[in-house]
Write an enzyme that holds these catalytic residues in place. Sequence first.
Site, PDB file in Angstrom:
ATOM      1  N   PHE A 186       0.871  -1.177   0.000  1.00 37.60           N
ATOM      2  CA  PHE A 186       0.000   0.000   0.000  1.00 37.60           C
ATOM      3  C   PHE A 186       0.897   1.211   0.000  1.00 37.60           C
ATOM      4  CE2 PHE A 186      -2.224   3.596   1.695  1.00 37.60           C
ATOM      5  CZ  PHE A 186      -3.425   3.545   1.016  1.00 37.60           C
TER       6      PHE A 186
ATOM      7  N   LYS B 280       3.036  10.550   7.249  1.00 33.01           N
ATOM      8  CA  LYS B 280       2.249  10.315   8.466  1.00 33.01           C
ATOM      9  C   LYS B 280       2.804  11.039   9.707  1.00 33.01           C
ATOM     10  CE  LYS B 280      -0.450   6.563   6.724  1.00 33.01           C
ATOM     11  NZ  LYS B 280      -0.134   5.494   5.799  1.00 33.01           N
TER      12      LYS B 280
ATOM     13  N   ASP C  89       9.602   2.150   1.748  1.00 32.15           N
ATOM     14  CA  ASP C  89       8.428   2.986   2.006  1.00 32.15           C
ATOM     15  C   ASP C  89       8.122   2.888   3.499  1.00 32.15           C
ATOM     16  OD1 ASP C  89       6.057   4.304   2.196  1.00 32.15           O
ATOM     17  OD2 ASP C  89       4.984   3.125   0.674  1.00 32.15           O
TER      18      ASP C  89
HETATM   19  C1  LIG Z   1      -0.371   5.664   4.270  1.00 33.91           C
HETATM   20  C2  LIG Z   1       0.728   5.174   3.426  1.00 33.91           C
HETATM   21  C3  LIG Z   1       1.071   5.845   2.229  1.00 33.91           C
HETATM   22  C4  LIG Z   1       0.264   6.977   1.672  1.00 33.91           C
HETATM   23  O1  LIG Z   1       0.192   8.082   2.510  1.00 33.91           O
HETATM   24  P1  LIG Z   1      -0.960   9.171   2.285  1.00 33.91           P
HETATM   25  O2  LIG Z   1      -0.561  10.285   3.218  1.00 33.91           O
HETATM   26  O3  LIG Z   1      -2.253   8.525   2.675  1.00 33.91           O
HETATM   27  O4  LIG Z   1      -0.936   9.557   0.869  1.00 33.91           O
HETATM   28  C5  LIG Z   1       2.173   5.387   1.533  1.00 33.91           C
HETATM   29  N1  LIG Z   1       2.873   4.327   1.955  1.00 33.91           N
HETATM   30  C6  LIG Z   1       2.566   3.662   3.095  1.00 33.91           C
HETATM   31  C7  LIG Z   1       3.405   2.507   3.519  1.00 33.91           C
HETATM   32  C8  LIG Z   1       1.468   4.048   3.848  1.00 33.91           C
HETATM   33  O5  LIG Z   1       1.143   3.371   4.946  1.00 33.91           O
END
Ligand SMILES: *Cc1c(COP(=O)(O)O)cnc(C)c1O
Length: 419
Positions: free
Chosen positions: A151, A265, A236
């Site tokens: 994700f 985040k 990520d």
């Molecule tokens: C939440 C998330 C994203 C995307 O972040 P947004 O601020 O919602 O665009 C990307 N990578 C990972 C691993 C995430 O958990």
Amino acid sequence: MTTAARAEALARKTRTPIELERRHGARNYDPLKVVLERGEDVWLFDTAGRRYLDMMSAYSAVSFGHANPTLVHTLTEQAKTLAVTSRAFHTARLGPFLERLCRMTGMDRALPMNTGAEAVETAIKAARKWAYKVKGVPAGQAEILVAAGNFAGRTTTIISFSSEPQYRDGFGPFTPGFRSVPFGDPAALEAAIGPNTAAFIVEPVQGEAGIIVPPVDYLRAVREICTRRNILMIADEVQTGLGRTGRVLACDHEGVRPDGLTLGKALGGGLLAVSAFCAREDVMAVFAPGDHGSTFGGNPLGAAVGEAALTLLENGPYCETARAQGDYLLARLARLDHPAIIDIRGKGLLVGVEIDPAFAGARQVCDALVDEGVLTKDTHGTVVRMAPPLTIKPEQIDQAVSALGRALASIEAAEPVAA
Ligand SMILES: *Cc1c(COP(=O)(O)O)cnc(C)c1O
């Protein structure tokens, strides 16, 4: 005012926030039935003043607790001083933020954006351009490998490599140039690499996939393969980064330094959308003025809050708390010993409790948890996520685990399962 207009005005006033959302919002979310009004550390309060323990912390965005006084102070002071200028000018706040970000992540340079998805988009652009300009991949041929179950956000390019059919359904045509390999399987990664492979993007622990922890030494193996085959390892860490798993980066657990890193985040301190792509010198060097940008990325307000969040992380007990309380949470959950719980897994305070679908959907458990004063969200239908602010105390973990026990019991009582 006509009678009809008066009636309409009155109706508008008396409609509940939920009704207004239902009437005027898009239906792209299905929130739990609670209307929140205030937050303080690990606590959330609804419009009736009822208190809930936040076991989700906005998917890790609120790692430092709701309304963290230090961060709120930084936010309000900076808002009064200078908030947004665009990157057309230098500001006093950006440099110090980037310096701290690089120092704490072991990266050479950082490019600030706003959302996690934008940080990932930035990583993709960097990897492609690095492939053409540095590695020598023929124009238009660069390929990026991703892990199945990833994700990384919701943009059209990012959903192009999602394994989740719903995230893609109806949103094509998709961006080409991505291929997916099984998560946690270094041999599969190695086998998938071709001459035009630019990078492998991977979450150290897959969050939305259901808190999937890969085998020990997976990241070390990925690092070794990426180095040997000359492709970029891009971690990520939008969700796993900044203390969530008990270290500043989840990669730190294996002593691995990626070539590129996405953060988001928690970087905004639970107050703003602040994200960044951080990278090695020769990777970030592919960006020239005009190549990439964002109106709000790196704004003084976000930079000040981001720097303050990093300072808290560096000097506070957040990583320690994630480690100690994460272990405690796993141990307490194991002691629940409920037959509906078929797996408990996680790292630090990123924990998933997998519920036997024959017993109940994870959403149903989350609904029952609301009644028990605990808020969290299911992920992937079968997993209850437990990812509280990194300020949680043992007695609050006790409360969350007891609430889960009662929630499971209440579901059992409502519809007894056949033995
Ligand atoms: C939440 C998330 C994203 C995307 O972040 P947004 O601020 O919602 O665009 C990307 N990578 C990972 C691993 C995430 O958990």
